[in-house]
Design an enzyme around this catalytic site. Structure first.
Site, PDB file in Angstrom:
ATOM      1  N   HIS A   1       1.801   4.480  -3.111  1.00 12.16           N
ATOM      2  CA  HIS A   1       1.679   5.950  -3.060  1.00 12.16           C
ATOM      3  C   HIS A   1       2.764   6.603  -3.910  1.00 12.16           C
ATOM      4  O   HIS A   1       2.528   7.621  -4.571  1.00 12.16           O
ATOM      5  CB  HIS A   1       1.794   6.444  -1.620  1.00 12.16           C
ATOM      6  CG  HIS A   1       0.531   6.315  -0.827  1.00 12.16           C
ATOM      7  ND1 HIS A   1      -0.662   6.867  -1.226  1.00 12.16           N
ATOM      8  CD2 HIS A   1       0.278   5.692   0.357  1.00 12.16           C
ATOM      9  CE1 HIS A   1      -1.604   6.601  -0.322  1.00 12.16           C
ATOM     10  NE2 HIS A   1      -1.050   5.881   0.642  1.00 12.16           N
TER      11      HIS A   1
ATOM     12  N   HIS B   1       0.838  -1.204   0.000  1.00 15.65           N
ATOM     13  CA  HIS B   1       0.000   0.000   0.000  1.00 15.65           C
ATOM     14  C   HIS B   1       0.867   1.246   0.000  1.00 15.65           C
ATOM     15  O   HIS B   1       0.673   2.158  -0.820  1.00 15.65           O
ATOM     16  CB  HIS B   1      -0.925  -0.017   1.223  1.00 15.65           C
ATOM     17  CG  HIS B   1      -1.679   1.258   1.439  1.00 15.65           C
ATOM     18  ND1 HIS B   1      -3.018   1.402   1.137  1.00 15.65           N
ATOM     19  CD2 HIS B   1      -1.294   2.473   1.923  1.00 15.65           C
ATOM     20  CE1 HIS B   1      -3.402   2.639   1.419  1.00 15.65           C
ATOM     21  NE2 HIS B   1      -2.367   3.308   1.907  1.00 15.65           N
ATOM     22  N   GLU B   2       1.836   1.294   0.922  1.00 15.07           N
ATOM     23  CA  GLU B   2       2.663   2.500   1.028  1.00 15.07           C
ATOM     24  C   GLU B   2       3.496   2.719  -0.228  1.00 15.07           C
ATOM     25  O   GLU B   2       3.605   3.840  -0.730  1.00 15.07           O
ATOM     26  CB  GLU B   2       3.564   2.417   2.263  1.00 15.07           C
ATOM     27  CG  GLU B   2       2.819   2.390   3.590  1.00 15.07           C
ATOM     28  CD  GLU B   2       1.859   3.553   3.768  1.00 15.07           C
ATOM     29  OE1 GLU B   2       2.119   4.647   3.206  1.00 15.07           O
ATOM     30  OE2 GLU B   2       0.843   3.385   4.449  1.00 15.07           O
TER      31      GLU B   2
ATOM     32  N   GLU C   1      -5.275   6.754  -1.798  1.00 19.29           N
ATOM     33  CA  GLU C   1      -5.409   5.663  -0.824  1.00 19.29           C
ATOM     34  C   GLU C   1      -6.072   4.448  -1.472  1.00 19.29           C
ATOM     35  O   GLU C   1      -5.693   3.300  -1.212  1.00 19.29           O
ATOM     36  CB  GLU C   1      -6.227   6.132   0.382  1.00 19.29           C
ATOM     37  CG  GLU C   1      -5.629   7.282   1.156  1.00 19.29           C
ATOM     38  CD  GLU C   1      -4.294   6.947   1.801  1.00 19.29           C
ATOM     39  OE1 GLU C   1      -4.022   5.741   2.038  1.00 19.29           O
ATOM     40  OE2 GLU C   1      -3.510   7.882   2.059  1.00 19.29           O
TER      41      GLU C   1
END
EC number: 3.4.24.-
Length: 553
Positions: free
Chosen positions: A363, A359-360, A388
């Site tokens: 970004h 997920h990170e 997100e």
């Protein structure tokens, strides 16, 4: 945040797609020059003069050419005023996005009245940090009242809090005008990337690198070779970047067996965490590289700015029960910080939950690819929310194992909770997950908004896999034809097509155009049906649902 500035919305963006493309009326030369064609098209489309338009960057992939053009006044760029033009292989324009400020109410003098040192002092005092020596710039900023102010732009960091900010200080009044926050909140023995939680079991993977994406492997940049969790694409450490994990035995063996009964900070658990995070970030590098994106120090002569491998701070002391990623412009490292989670005893380490690391890292991909590498183009609440959502969707994509599309739950391990850290599982069932486009009427927090977007993408993924099946080698072979491969191509292609600070509507349109560019519109109806099933149909607007699909679908 500890700073107060005038509420500032970036310039609003517009976005048009043109299906099979429109001719570039001013130039039909066979040897079309991307820079000249893009600049001329922007001038013609927006009715602006040549001296207000400057080519910023461009690249070609296998289906399109992409150009990013910036607005300038007296040679000074206007912050976040960018236009992106995409041409297909027939040299026709297939999409156009713009956040240009065409008719400003007033424009300040382009000669600063205050010095750069004065602006740095203002920014440091206001933002409780220090100037990080990244080269400052002079840029115009469009204010809400329609005026155009000249600003000194400097980067401010605070190593204790983890803040990494870009300050725009009025070069005449000395006021802090606006701030860009680069931080987005929230053989190896590892948890293979298709696995989400530790209960699925660690494995020892031998030579997992894809050398077509990382030609010198994960521990060399072509010049320097390491025997630690440091290499061309990523460096994983605790505290200082010198505090990496060192191979457990000669031959680049990183075999550390995590002991869940002990605190995550004991040596073997720390080494396991640094190793797992290093593996996940490198694997995502190799996957995304094959689909047209990378963070890496050495670009091996293939274009783009280097010296921007991902820095991964494991067990970072600045926070708990969270993780974050800071994405400055191309040429500066993306910074990932993974924290410990205290819902259990002993605590649990976010670096050992693959979907949080994935997920990170995503970004960085979405912030870099939207708007041509500035890191500034997901700053509105809606576009930040989609950031997100893309991150959750990528984490899910990486963990699919076959053609089934089960409900996806994020963050089960760190909280020791099968419900996870989102309000609903991502699901094709409107009962299991009722979120729709109209849900945005009552949501104003980016993670909440992101859940709506991620669930829409979950449904698009399901539709494409139902149509095309599943390619088990999609991670390493983007030429496969499964629905999962199709999905990731469109995911990546659409990021480059969409405008700076997109909305759900313009991002949806970018997916439709991406499918036209790459697959000649073969998935047109499937994509429309899936978006429409969650309210993002043809007539959706202003967060009002619509289930209409185009005629013929």
């Amino acid at each position: 945040m500890a700073y107060l500035v005038e509420a500032h919305d970036p310039p609003k963006s517009s976005f048009e797609t043109f299906g099979q493309g429109v001719d570039v009326k001013f130039s039909k030369r066979a040897d079309q020059d991307l820079e000249g064609a893009a600049v001329a098209f922007v001038q013609s489309k927006l009715g602006v003069s040549a001296n207000t338009v400057a080519f910023k960057s461009g690249f070609s992939n296998d289906v399109a050419q992409h150009a990013f053009v910036r607005q300038q006044i007296n040679g000074v760029p206007v912050a976040n005023a960018v236009a992106n033009v995409a041409f297909n292989k027939d040299n026709k324009v297939v999409s156009f996005g713009s956040s240009f400020v065409v008719k400003p109410k007033s424009v300040a003098s382009s000669t600063p009245s205050i010095t750069l040192d004065q602006a740095i002092t203002t920014a440091e005092n206001a933002l409780s940090g220090k100037f990080n020596e990244h080269p400052p710039t002079i840029e115009f900023v469009a204010k809400q009242d329609g005026s155009m102010v000249l600003t000194h732009v400097v980067q401010i960091q605070n190593d204790e809090t983890g803040a990494w900010l870009e300050a725009f200080v009025d070069a005449h009044s000395g006021d802090l005008v606006t701030v860009t926050d680069f931080v987005t909140k929230a053989s190896y023995r590892v948890l293979p990337i298709q696995k989400e939680v530790l209960t699925e079991g660690f494995e020892v993977l031998t030579d997992p690198q894809d050398t077509t994406a990382s030609p010198d492997g994960w521990h060399s940049d072509g010049t320097t070779t390491t025997t630690t969790t440091a290499g061309n694409n990523a460096i994983s450490f605790k505290g200082a970047q010198t505090a990496t994990a060192t191979e457990s035995s000669p031959g680049l063996n990183f075999i550390f067996t995590q002991d869940p009964s002990q605190a995550p900070t004991v040596q073997v658990n720390l080494d396991a965490a640094r190793t797992n995070a290093f593996y996940i970030v490198n694997t995502i590098h190799d996957v995304s590289y094959k689909y047209a994106f990378n963070f890496q120090n050495n670009n091996f002569g293939k274009g783009g700015n280097g010296n921007d491998r991902v820095t991964i701070s494991v067990q970072d002391s600045a926070g708990i029960d969270n993780a974050d990623f800071a994405t400055p412009a191309d040429g500066q490292s993306g910074r990932m910080r993974m924290f410990l989670w205290d819902f259990t005893n002993p605590e649990r380490d976010g670096a050992l939950e693959n979907d949080i690391v994935s997920h990170e890292n995503t970004h960085g991909i979405t912030n870099r690819m939207t708007g041509g590498g500035t890191g500034r183009c997901l700053q509105t609440t809606e576009s930040g929310g989609m950031g997100e959502g893309w991150s959750d969707a990528m984490a899910e994509w990486l963990e699919h194992k076959d053609a089934t599309v089960p409900d996806f739950i994020l963050g089960q391990y760190v909280e020791n909770n099968t419900v996870g850290i989102r309000s609903h599982p991502y699901s094709t069932s409107a009962t299991t997950n009722p979120l729709r486009y109209s849900s945005l009427q009552t949501l104003n927090e980016v993670h909440d908004i992101g859940e709506v977007w991620a669930n829409m993408l979950h449904n698009v993924y399901a539709g494409l896999v139902a149509d095309h099946g599943f390619s088990p080698t999609a991670h390493t072979d983007p030429t496969t034809t499964g629905g999962n491969t199709v999905f990731l191509h469109l995911f990546i292609d659409a990021l480059t097509l969409q405008p700076c600070n997109p909305t759900f509507l313009s991002a949806r349109d970018a997916w439709i155009q991406a499918d036209q560019n790459r697959f000649a519109g073969a998935n047109f109806c499937t994509i429309w049906r899936e978006f429409a099933s969650r309210g993002l149909g043809v007539n959706a607007a202003n967060h009002q649902d619509d289930g209409t699909v185009p005629a013929g679908c």
